[in-house]
Design a protein around this motif. Structure first.
Motif, PDB file in Angstrom:
ATOM      1  N   TRP A  95      49.267  51.302  34.860  1.00 36.79           N
ATOM      2  CA  TRP A  95      49.867  52.293  35.751  1.00 36.79           C
ATOM      3  C   TRP A  95      48.813  53.011  36.588  1.00 36.79           C
ATOM      4  CZ3 TRP A  95      48.970  57.632  35.195  1.00 36.79           C
ATOM      5  CH2 TRP A  95      48.213  57.993  34.071  1.00 36.79           C
ATOM      6  N   LYS A  96      47.549  53.022  36.102  1.00 39.59           N
ATOM      7  CA  LYS A  96      46.482  53.667  36.868  1.00 39.59           C
ATOM      8  C   LYS A  96      45.866  52.734  37.898  1.00 39.59           C
ATOM      9  CE  LYS A  96      43.902  54.582  33.338  1.00 39.59           C
ATOM     10  NZ  LYS A  96      44.674  53.760  32.365  1.00 39.59           N
ATOM     11  N   GLY A  97      46.238  51.468  37.871  1.00 35.80           N
ATOM     12  CA  GLY A  97      45.678  50.508  38.804  1.00 35.80           C
ATOM     13  C   GLY A  97      44.522  49.699  38.253  1.00 35.80           C
ATOM     14  N   SER A 137      46.694  43.949  42.380  1.00 35.32           N
ATOM     15  CA  SER A 137      46.696  45.303  42.928  1.00 35.32           C
ATOM     16  C   SER A 137      48.129  45.814  42.970  1.00 35.32           C
ATOM     17  CB  SER A 137      46.067  45.316  44.324  1.00 35.32           C
ATOM     18  OG  SER A 137      46.806  44.502  45.220  1.00 35.32           O
ATOM     19  N   ARG A 138      48.261  47.111  43.218  1.00 33.97           N
ATOM     20  CA  ARG A 138      49.609  47.676  43.297  1.00 33.97           C
ATOM     21  C   ARG A 138      49.669  48.719  44.403  1.00 33.97           C
ATOM     22  NH1 ARG A 138      51.067  49.690  37.682  1.00 33.97           N
ATOM     23  NH2 ARG A 138      52.880  50.645  38.720  1.00 33.97           N
ATOM     24  N   ASP A 139      50.857  48.844  44.958  1.00 33.14           N
ATOM     25  CA  ASP A 139      51.134  49.859  45.978  1.00 33.14           C
ATOM     26  C   ASP A 139      52.313  50.661  45.453  1.00 33.14           C
ATOM     27  OD1 ASP A 139      52.055  51.335  48.170  1.00 33.14           O
ATOM     28  OD2 ASP A 139      51.476  49.791  49.598  1.00 33.14           O
ATOM     29  N   ASN A 140      52.041  51.830  44.930  1.00 34.29           N
ATOM     30  CA  ASN A 140      53.111  52.615  44.319  1.00 34.29           C
ATOM     31  C   ASN A 140      54.142  53.081  45.353  1.00 34.29           C
ATOM     32  OD1 ASN A 140      52.075  52.296  41.763  1.00 34.29           O
ATOM     33  ND2 ASN A 140      51.048  54.287  41.721  1.00 34.29           N
ATOM     34  N   ALA A 141      53.704  53.319  46.570  1.00 38.52           N
ATOM     35  CA  ALA A 141      54.644  53.745  47.613  1.00 38.52           C
ATOM     36  C   ALA A 141      55.644  52.646  47.929  1.00 38.52           C
ATOM     37  CB  ALA A 141      53.886  54.154  48.867  1.00 38.52           C
TER      38      ALA A 141
END
Length: 127
Positions: free
Chosen positions: A53-55, A71-75
């Motif tokens: 969850w922190k990337g 990678s992640r894009d929370n938006a």
């Protein structure tokens, strides 16, 4: 309703790159660890790599180290799997899933017990 939808697969040649996407809905995305898995015909499903969850990247399979990144894009509620230098042995159906627990392994919390599987996206690497 929790839903994970993968996209970005296709037919590529050895050495090519692809970026897979996993769009998540129905949960608080920023709180979840997400894993990318793959399953080739006749083989068991294997964890490719995960992102917490922190990337932070977790559990990278030896076979993809140095070639794949997550990678992640929370938006956008999306997790990406960037794959480079693809090889025929990377041919598989790639799926994403949410981790339901975290286990302390002495050095940090690791995502475990995956659920809410997507339908997957097919990657074929021709030689």
């Amino acid at each position: 309703q929790i839903q994970l939808v993968e996209s970005g697969g296709g037919l590529v040649h050895t050495g090519d790159s692809l970026r897979l996407s996993c769009v998540v809905s129905g949960l608080t995305f920023s709180s979840y660890d997400i894993g990318w898995f793959r399953q080739a015909p006749g083989k068991e499903r294997e964890l490719v790599m995960a992102i917490d969850w922190k990337g932070e990247t977790k559990d990278t399979a030896d076979s993809v180290k140095g070639r794949f990144t997550v990678s992640r894009d929370n938006a956008e509620k999306t997790v990406y799997l960037q794959m480079a230098d693809l090889q025929p042995e990377d041919t598989a159906r790639y799926s994403c899933a949410t981790a339901t627990t975290r286990v302390w392994d002495g050095s940090g919390y690791q995502p475990r017990d995956y659920a809410n599987w997507g339908q997957g996206t097919q990657v074929i690497v021709s030689s």
